[in-house]
Design a protein around this motif. Structure first.
Motif, PDB file in Angstrom:
ATOM      1  N   UNK A   1       0.836  -1.199   0.000  1.00  0.00           N
ATOM      2  CA  UNK A   1       0.000   0.000   0.000  1.00  0.00           C
ATOM      3  C   UNK A   1       0.873   1.252   0.000  1.00  0.00           C
ATOM      4  N   UNK A   2       1.960   1.230   0.762  1.00  0.00           N
ATOM      5  CA  UNK A   2       2.883   2.363   0.750  1.00  0.00           C
ATOM      6  C   UNK A   2       3.489   2.557  -0.636  1.00  0.00           C
ATOM      7  N   UNK A   3       3.836   1.470  -1.299  1.00  0.00           N
ATOM      8  CA  UNK A   3       4.374   1.574  -2.644  1.00  0.00           C
ATOM      9  C   UNK A   3       3.377   2.181  -3.610  1.00  0.00           C
ATOM     10  N   UNK A   4       2.137   1.711  -3.561  1.00  0.00           N
ATOM     11  CA  UNK A   4       1.101   2.295  -4.417  1.00  0.00           C
ATOM     12  C   UNK A   4       0.818   3.744  -4.040  1.00  0.00           C
ATOM     13  N   UNK A   5       0.887   4.048  -2.757  1.00  0.00           N
ATOM     14  CA  UNK A   5       0.670   5.429  -2.333  1.00  0.00           C
ATOM     15  C   UNK A   5       1.722   6.348  -2.944  1.00  0.00           C
ATOM     16  N   UNK A   6       2.976   5.920  -2.921  1.00  0.00           N
ATOM     17  CA  UNK A   6       4.034   6.737  -3.519  1.00  0.00           C
ATOM     18  C   UNK A   6       3.769   6.993  -4.996  1.00  0.00           C
ATOM     19  N   UNK A   7       3.361   5.944  -5.713  1.00  0.00           N
ATOM     20  CA  UNK A   7       3.075   6.098  -7.139  1.00  0.00           C
ATOM     21  C   UNK A   7       1.879   7.012  -7.363  1.00  0.00           C
ATOM     22  N   UNK A   8       0.848   6.854  -6.554  1.00  0.00           N
ATOM     23  CA  UNK A   8      -0.358   7.668  -6.686  1.00  0.00           C
ATOM     24  C   UNK A   8      -0.059   9.141  -6.412  1.00  0.00           C
ATOM     25  N   UNK A   9       0.698   9.402  -5.364  1.00  0.00           N
ATOM     26  CA  UNK A   9       1.066  10.789  -5.031  1.00  0.00           C
ATOM     27  C   UNK A   9       1.875  11.423  -6.149  1.00  0.00           C
ATOM     28  N   UNK A  10       2.760  10.651  -6.743  1.00  0.00           N
ATOM     29  CA  UNK A  10       3.591  11.169  -7.829  1.00  0.00           C
ATOM     30  C   UNK A  10       2.761  11.459  -9.069  1.00  0.00           C
ATOM     31  N   UNK A  11       1.922  10.498  -9.474  1.00  0.00           N
ATOM     32  CA  UNK A  11       1.131  10.658 -10.690  1.00  0.00           C
ATOM     33  C   UNK A  11       0.101  11.776 -10.568  1.00  0.00           C
ATOM     34  N   UNK A  12      -0.422  11.975  -9.366  1.00  0.00           N
ATOM     35  CA  UNK A  12      -1.412  13.039  -9.152  1.00  0.00           C
ATOM     36  C   UNK A  12      -0.762  14.392  -8.872  1.00  0.00           C
ATOM     37  N   UNK A  13       0.558  14.422  -8.778  1.00  0.00           N
ATOM     38  CA  UNK A  13       1.256  15.682  -8.543  1.00  0.00           C
ATOM     39  C   UNK A  13       1.202  16.159  -7.111  1.00  0.00           C
ATOM     40  N   UNK A  14       0.738  15.320  -6.192  1.00  0.00           N
ATOM     41  CA  UNK A  14       0.553  15.740  -4.802  1.00  0.00           C
ATOM     42  C   UNK A  14       1.890  15.852  -4.087  1.00  0.00           C
ATOM     43  N   UNK A  15       2.839  14.997  -4.422  1.00  0.00           N
ATOM     44  CA  UNK A  15       4.148  15.046  -3.772  1.00  0.00           C
ATOM     45  C   UNK A  15       4.775  16.424  -3.911  1.00  0.00           C
ATOM     46  N   UNK A  16       4.684  16.999  -5.097  1.00  0.00           N
ATOM     47  CA  UNK A  16       5.287  18.306  -5.341  1.00  0.00           C
ATOM     48  C   UNK A  16       4.402  19.448  -4.884  1.00  0.00           C
ATOM     49  N   UNK A  17       3.084  19.306  -5.053  1.00  0.00           N
ATOM     50  CA  UNK A  17       2.166  20.413  -4.788  1.00  0.00           C
ATOM     51  C   UNK A  17       1.791  20.543  -3.312  1.00  0.00           C
ATOM     52  N   UNK A  18       1.712  19.454  -2.606  1.00  0.00           N
ATOM     53  CA  UNK A  18       1.260  19.484  -1.208  1.00  0.00           C
ATOM     54  C   UNK A  18       2.056  18.457  -0.402  1.00  0.00           C
ATOM     55  N   UNK A  19       3.321  18.757  -0.100  1.00  0.00           N
ATOM     56  CA  UNK A  19       4.173  17.770   0.581  1.00  0.00           C
ATOM     57  C   UNK A  19       3.652  17.346   1.945  1.00  0.00           C
TER      58      UNK A  19
END
Length: 286
Positions: free
Chosen positions: A51-69
């Motif tokens: 689930x953590x692995x999928x979460x990382x991918x989801x955050x990256x693809x949705x742009x959340x990692x960069x936009x809302x750390x």
């Protein structure tokens, strides 16, 4: 870890990967107390890291990692602890079925509060994480805080994406308490088929047969909250592997599979790139 300030989830980390290994290690340290003799415990450990692995991918693809750390970090922490109550559930009741034991989401919140596992997280974000975990397994969520609601949506999607992997590759009896042959030879209940083909998630209260449980997993595609989740689901292909591995007695199940195929294709018209789960913040070798 150092207490956080009011405007962030965690203290600024020089290495985000190392920071998430710290949170993951807390989870592993806690679950180590349940031993390894029962393979179902290991199933849930690996599922959590998935689930953590999928979460990382989801955050990256949705742009959340960069936009809302801050939201991204809260989502990673929620992914690590979303099922921590499963271990106590299995020890107490010898089952993962909530209807026969206890609400595992509520039990996860109870464990986190009793162990103070999230004491380093700022109070407002800690409450959002607990709220997301408490409601991640509900048919419908009811969360007034829009940030907590989005956090819960992230947890739900990442959780369901890895449930497809577990469903495809792990011991089916550990997951469903029946054999693949028993499910394949059973028929699907009309209410379950109706919900799935109508584009709704399956209500667990409508399940009557082993195949109904399999179709509950198919119904996840009717309730993904993020576009990237469809891309991740289609790219992995786990959702139909179990169905294709054995002859199915009920032709209606094939109709349901065709429905899911259509739904995924409709949501995946763009290029499929970067759609593999990112295990970068999990422990090495997992």
């Amino acid at each position: 870890m150092t207490p956080v300030t009011e405007d962030c989830v965690l203290p600024a980390a020089g290495d985000e990967r190392t920071d998430m290994q710290d949170w993951t290690q807390r989870f592993l340290d806690y679950t180590a107390g349940f031993g390894t003799a029962d393979t179902r415990y290991e199933l849930k450990r690996v599922h959590t890291l998935g689930v953590l692995g999928y979460m990382n991918a989801l955050l990256k693809l949705e742009g959340i990692t960069a936009e809302d750390p801050d939201l991204a970090q809260a989502a990673r922490i929620a992914a690590v602890f979303h099922d921590i109550g499963r271990f106590e559930q299995l020890r107490r009741h010898d089952t993962f079925f909530d209807a026969k034991s206890a609400d595992h989401a509520a039990l996860s919140v109870q464990v986190l509060e009793e162990t103070a596992m999230l004491q380093d997280v700022e109070k407002a974000w800690r409450q959002r994480i607990l709220t997301a975990i408490a409601q991640h397994n509900r048919l419908e969520t009811d969360i007034g805080d829009p940030v907590a609601s989005r956090l819960c949506d992230l947890v739900r999607d990442a959780d369901r994406l890895d449930i497809y992997r577990v469903f495809a590759v792990d011991d089916i009896q550990d997951m469903t308490a029946h054999t693949a042959e028993e499910a394949a030879q059973s028929t699907a209940s009309p209410a379950v088929i109706e919900a799935l083909l109508a584009g709704r998630p399956v209500d667990k209260r409508d399940r009557q047969t082993p195949m109904d449980l399999w179709l509950t997993y198919l119904g996840f595609v009717n309730d993904f909250r993020f576009p990237a989740s469809y891309r991740l689901c289609k790219a992995a292909g786990f959702w139909r592997k179990r169905f294709d591995s054995i002859p199915l007695a009920d032709p209606a199940v094939r109709t349901c599979l065709e429905h899911v195929e259509v739904v995924l294709n409709e949501h995946c018209t763009g290029p499929e790139r970067d759609t593999a789960p990112d295990r970068g913040t999990s422990l090495p070798g997992l």
